[in-house]
Motif scaffolding. Structure first.
Motif, PDB file in Angstrom:
ATOM      1  N   SER A  39      -2.363   5.903   7.506  1.00 15.14           N
ATOM      2  CA  SER A  39      -1.695   6.315   6.263  1.00 15.14           C
ATOM      3  C   SER A  39      -0.983   7.646   6.368  1.00 15.14           C
ATOM      4  O   SER A  39      -0.106   7.937   5.561  1.00 15.14           O
ATOM      5  N   ARG A  91       0.161  -0.070   9.048  1.00 13.58           N
ATOM      6  CA  ARG A  91      -1.089   0.322   8.403  1.00 13.58           C
ATOM      7  C   ARG A  91      -2.309  -0.258   9.118  1.00 13.58           C
ATOM      8  O   ARG A  91      -3.361   0.375   9.190  1.00 13.58           O
ATOM      9  N   MET A  95      -6.191   1.161   8.728  1.00 20.44           N
ATOM     10  CA  MET A  95      -5.760   1.841   7.498  1.00 20.44           C
ATOM     11  C   MET A  95      -5.037   3.153   7.805  1.00 20.44           C
ATOM     12  O   MET A  95      -5.326   4.192   7.237  1.00 20.44           O
ATOM     13  N   TYR A 103       0.828  -1.204   0.000  1.00 21.95           N
ATOM     14  CA  TYR A 103       0.000   0.000   0.000  1.00 21.95           C
ATOM     15  C   TYR A 103       0.866   1.259   0.000  1.00 21.95           C
ATOM     16  O   TYR A 103       2.016   1.248   0.434  1.00 21.95           O
ATOM     17  N   TYR A 104       0.259   2.352  -0.471  1.00 25.24           N
ATOM     18  CA  TYR A 104       0.952   3.632  -0.529  1.00 25.24           C
ATOM     19  C   TYR A 104       0.641   4.408   0.757  1.00 25.24           C
ATOM     20  O   TYR A 104      -0.138   5.346   0.768  1.00 25.24           O
ATOM     21  N   SER A 105       1.244   3.971   1.851  1.00 25.55           N
ATOM     22  CA  SER A 105       1.021   4.598   3.149  1.00 25.55           C
ATOM     23  C   SER A 105       2.360   5.111   3.668  1.00 25.55           C
ATOM     24  O   SER A 105       3.238   4.317   4.029  1.00 25.55           O
TER      25      SER A 105
END
Length: 395
Positions: free
Chosen positions: A114, A77, A112, A59-61
């Protein structure tokens, strides 16, 4: 439904931009550059390593550690936030925010996380894709308050006096009261239909907050009321393909001596007057990464993963290093007089700041890096995609 179409189209474009390879035609292939051969001039001394949950995976976190003189704060995350002893990496406390979002229905659900982390003397702040900003007590990890905000918190919160500034994924800037989590003001900016995954964290100076937008503009607002002072276009839509027409300003501007430095994807790198937004100089360089300024020079990674040094007073390039093309480099760090970046294969690269020559490279983690290394009390700290946190000193 329209939102999800836009979201997944954006994620697809991000994959094209940051992946190991993509195709424009059968003969036009861009691939990961092979590792340059480097004769290491020194080695890194690992002090400790530890794990924080499952990390961010694919993921783009941008979950980046933060710390003070004695403690380091890290997150994954799924929702784990931990306080670690800076010297040893031992856990002081840990909190699972997946149980505190109000969205969780099964034990496999994720908070989630981020956007973060940020810390002051009292609280640790982290945001989520569920549009929640959390404030945790630095001593025990207790949730002091949580606030529902205007959208996904994709960039790290920025602390200024009694306010926390966040830039949400739908282009909204909000100022949150640090004491109780109430929203002091909200500024809504227009965003294009298609944009990169990420938002610019604000930079703050002299009562002014400056940030980039998905519309190719840099904006300045008053800290106390969120009133717009000026906007400056630094990237205009051009090109025939959707990727060529992306013009986001996703990096955090830097403000030095009353001058704002900022860059846009597929756009320009510019220096602006803080009080007026007037362009002092601009160069045709695009980037989405944060950059570093040190001793009169700007060090940045462009959208093709070239490393460059520019003179901060004129923007004139001093050197360019092109041997790490398309390796999805992190933002750079100046550490012990060297320029340090990580890459998607888990290498740390050290370069001479005067000429861009490689000094040392070292494989650290197989999962790779997304967020930049940081320095705390002489230690280089970096967190890998799989959640492993490392602390190094230079031998």
């Amino acid at each position: 439904m329209q939102f999800y179409k836009i979201f997944w189209l954006g994620m697809f474009c991000l994959f094209l931009l940051n992946g190991c390879a993509f195709f424009n035609s059968e003969k036009d292939v861009v691939t990961l550059s092979p590792l340059p051969e480097v004769k290491n001039q020194f080695t890194l001394n690992p002090l400790w390593s530890t794990s924080v949950g499952r990390g961010i995976g694919k993921y783009y976190s941008h979950l980046r550690p933060v710390g003070n003189d004695t403690s380091l704060f890290v997150a994954d995350r799924n929702g784990w936030v931990k306080s670690l002893k800076l010297d040893t990496g031992k856990v002081i406390w840990q909190t699972n925010l997946s149980q505190k979002t109000g969205f969780i229905s099964t034990k496999n659900d994720s908070a989630m996380l981020s956007g973060g982390l940020a810390v002051d003397s009292d609280l640790v702040y982290v945001g989520s894709e569920h549009a929640i900003l959390f404030a945790l007590n630095v001593s025990d990890g207790r949730v002091v308050w949580k606030t529902q905000v205007a959208g996904e918190v994709l960039s790290r919160p920025i602390i200024s006096s009694d306010l926390i500034l966040i830039h949400t994924g739908n282009g909204i800037i909000q100022a949150i009261n640090k004491i109780n989590g109430s929203i002091d003001w909200t500024l809504n900016l227009d965003i294009p239909t298609l944009s990169l995954r990420g938002e610019s964290a604000p930079a703050i100076s002299s009562g002014t907050a400056v940030f980039g937008g998905d519309n190719g503009r840099v904006s300045a607002v008053t800290m106390d009321q969120g009133q717009l002072i000026w906007q400056q276009v630094i990237s205009e839509v051009r090109g025939s393909t959707e990727i060529e027409r992306l013009n986001d300003v996703d990096m955090r501007p830097l403000i030095v001596n009353g001058i704002v430095y900022a860059a846009a994807y597929n756009g320009n790198f510019v220096a602006l007057q803080l009080n007026s937004g007037e362009i002092l100089w601009k160069r045709n360089l695009g980037s989405v990464n944060d950059f570093a300024i040190h001793a009169g020079y700007i060090y940045l990674v462009d959208q093709n993963d070239r490393l460059l040094a520019l003179k901060s007073d004129t923007g004139i390039p001093v050197w360019k290093q092109s041997d790490l093309l398309h390796r999805s480099l992190t933002a750079p760090l100046i550490y012990n007089g060297y320029l340090v970046v990580g890459d998607s294969e888990g290498y740390l690269h050290w370069l001479n700041t005067e000429d861009g020559r490689f000094v040392t490279q070292q494989k650290v983690n197989r999962s790779g890096f997304l967020s930049a290394p940081i320095e705390i009390s002489g230690r280089l700290i970096i967190q890998a995609r799989d959640g492993t946190v490392y602390s190094f000193v230079q031998k």
